[in-house]
Design a protein around this motif. Structure first.
Motif, PDB file in Angstrom:
ATOM      1  N   ASP A   1      -4.544   7.590  -2.780  1.00  0.00           N
ATOM      2  CA  ASP A   1      -4.537   8.710  -3.988  1.00  0.00           C
ATOM      3  C   ASP A   1      -3.445   8.462  -5.009  1.00  0.00           C
ATOM      4  O   ASP A   1      -3.078   9.524  -5.850  1.00  0.00           O
ATOM      5  N   TYR A   2      -2.889   7.265  -4.883  1.00  0.00           N
ATOM      6  CA  TYR A   2      -1.809   7.003  -5.997  1.00  0.00           C
ATOM      7  C   TYR A   2      -1.847   5.647  -6.115  1.00  0.00           C
ATOM      8  O   TYR A   2      -1.796   4.889  -5.006  1.00  0.00           O
TER       9      TYR A   2
ATOM     10  N   ILE B   1       0.185   2.078  -8.363  1.00  0.00           N
ATOM     11  CA  ILE B   1       1.104   1.840  -8.970  1.00  0.00           C
ATOM     12  C   ILE B   1       1.033   0.394  -9.564  1.00  0.00           C
ATOM     13  O   ILE B   1       0.618  -0.480  -8.664  1.00  0.00           O
TER      14      ILE B   1
ATOM     15  N   ARG C   1      -2.197   9.034 -10.591  1.00  0.00           N
ATOM     16  CA  ARG C   1      -2.668   9.583  -9.387  1.00  0.00           C
ATOM     17  C   ARG C   1      -4.420   9.374  -9.332  1.00  0.00           C
ATOM     18  O   ARG C   1      -4.997   9.422 -10.543  1.00  0.00           O
TER      19      ARG C   1
ATOM     20  N   PHE D   1      -1.535   3.632  -2.461  1.00  0.00           N
ATOM     21  CA  PHE D   1      -0.484   4.526  -1.666  1.00  0.00           C
ATOM     22  C   PHE D   1      -1.669   5.578  -1.157  1.00  0.00           C
ATOM     23  O   PHE D   1      -2.359   6.408  -1.949  1.00  0.00           O
TER      24      PHE D   1
ATOM     25  N   THR E   1      -1.385   9.210   0.820  1.00  0.00           N
ATOM     26  CA  THR E   1      -0.803  10.481   1.341  1.00  0.00           C
ATOM     27  C   THR E   1      -0.913  10.625   2.787  1.00  0.00           C
ATOM     28  O   THR E   1      -2.050  10.513   3.357  1.00  0.00           O
ATOM     29  N   GLY E   2       0.358  10.512   3.392  1.00  0.00           N
ATOM     30  CA  GLY E   2      -0.092  10.763   4.839  1.00  0.00           C
ATOM     31  C   GLY E   2      -0.095   9.441   5.830  1.00  0.00           C
ATOM     32  O   GLY E   2      -0.588   9.442   6.838  1.00  0.00           O
TER      33      GLY E   2
ATOM     34  N   GLY F   1       1.824   7.065   5.831  1.00  0.00           N
ATOM     35  CA  GLY F   1       3.295   6.195   6.331  1.00  0.00           C
ATOM     36  C   GLY F   1       4.263   5.909   5.482  1.00  0.00           C
ATOM     37  O   GLY F   1       5.041   4.986   5.501  1.00  0.00           O
ATOM     38  N   ASN F   2       4.171   6.452   4.196  1.00  0.00           N
ATOM     39  CA  ASN F   2       5.250   6.231   3.190  1.00  0.00           C
ATOM     40  C   ASN F   2       5.126   4.868   2.519  1.00  0.00           C
ATOM     41  O   ASN F   2       6.116   4.227   2.289  1.00  0.00           O
ATOM     42  N   LYS F   3       3.781   4.093   2.787  1.00  0.00           N
ATOM     43  CA  LYS F   3       3.875   2.772   2.406  1.00  0.00           C
ATOM     44  C   LYS F   3       3.093   2.576   1.201  1.00  0.00           C
ATOM     45  O   LYS F   3       1.807   3.178   1.069  1.00  0.00           O
ATOM     46  N   LEU F   4       3.317   1.572   0.609  1.00  0.00           N
ATOM     47  CA  LEU F   4       2.601   0.769  -0.590  1.00  0.00           C
ATOM     48  C   LEU F   4       1.698  -0.238  -0.119  1.00  0.00           C
ATOM     49  O   LEU F   4       2.446  -1.067   0.783  1.00  0.00           O
TER      50      LEU F   4
ATOM     51  N   PHE G   1       0.166  -3.803  -1.476  1.00  0.00           N
ATOM     52  CA  PHE G   1       0.110  -4.288  -2.423  1.00  0.00           C
ATOM     53  C   PHE G   1      -1.060  -5.228  -2.731  1.00  0.00           C
ATOM     54  O   PHE G   1      -1.639  -5.667  -1.841  1.00  0.00           O
TER      55      PHE G   1
END
Lengths: 113, 117
Positions: free
Chosen positions: A31-32, A34, A51, A93, A95-96, A98-101, A103
């Motif tokens: 959902d996000y 970069i 987003r 990314f 959401t939920g 695990g705070n991970k990107l 690549f």
């Protein structure tokens, strides 16, 4: 010039032309997103984010397009300059998750004078 | 001014000799990450700290450990470096106020390039 991301890791463009770097992301629930720029010998540098509730976002000389239907992300660089030469990574990314990107495989952009 | 600082920029170690890489941040971010990046590849997450909570990736070898003594500092310890551990090691930080918030800009340091002889 235009790349197809994972299948064409190097993109060469003439100075002043527009560049399009493509990325196919893996998780339809992401959902996000970069875009990062990484110059040789340096860490990745944040360029622009988007987003999943948007399909386009513009920055200075850069535009990110998101097509959730086909899980595709692109970075457009207007009037490409020699300083734009770098490897570009997209990252997703969840959401939920695990705070991970996560690549994607990078694309090397080479700007020819 | 650098906000995520990694030291040293270049580190040479011998096969099997423990080595520690350091990372400090002035952003007061609550999450810190360590990545390994090999030539022409994407960064690969090794682990991260969410505040004081350590989160290891399932495929990170036991040879890699981390410490976060306070908000500003995080260390990567490689207990017995092998030739395959030669890589760029990147530290990153992010501010995550809410685990459910859909936004995670990670700010990277310049990296430490590790050579193993």
């Amino acid at each position: 010039g235009e790349s197809v991301g994972l299948h064409l890791p190097t993109l060469s463009v003439q100075e002043g032309d527009n560049s399009i770097i493509n990325c196919a992301y893996s998780n339809s629930a992401s959902d996000y997103f970069i875009w990062y720029k990484q110059e040789s010998g340096k860490g990745p540098q944040f360029i622009i984010d988007i987003r999943s509730n948007m399909d386009k976002r513009q920055g200075q000389r850069v535009t990110v397009l998101l097509n959730k239907t086909v899980k595709h992300l692109s970075l457009q660089i207007a009037a490409t300059q020699p300083g734009d030469s770098a490897v570009y990574f997209c990252a997703e990314f969840l959401t939920g998750g695990g705070n991970k990107l996560t690549f994607g495989t990078g694309t090397q952009l080479k700007v020819e004078l | 001014d650098a906000m995520v600082i990694q030291n040293p920029r270049y580190q040479v170690t011998q096969f099997g000799k423990p080595v520690t890489l350091s990372c400090s941040q002035t952003l007061n971010h609550n999450v810190m990450y360590w990545y390994q990046q090999k030539s022409s590849q994407a960064p690969k997450l090794l682990f991260h700290y969410y505040d004081k909570d350590f989160n290891n990736e399932a495929d990170t070898p036991d040879n890699f450990q981390s410490r976060r003594p306070n908000t500003s500092f995080c260390f990567l310890d490689i207990r017995s470096p092998g030739l395959g551990d030669a890589a760029m090691y990147l530290c990153a930080t992010s501010r995550v106020r809410d685990r459910t918030l859909a936004k995670n800009i990670q700010y990277f340091g310049a990296g430490t390039r590790l050579s193993v002889l």
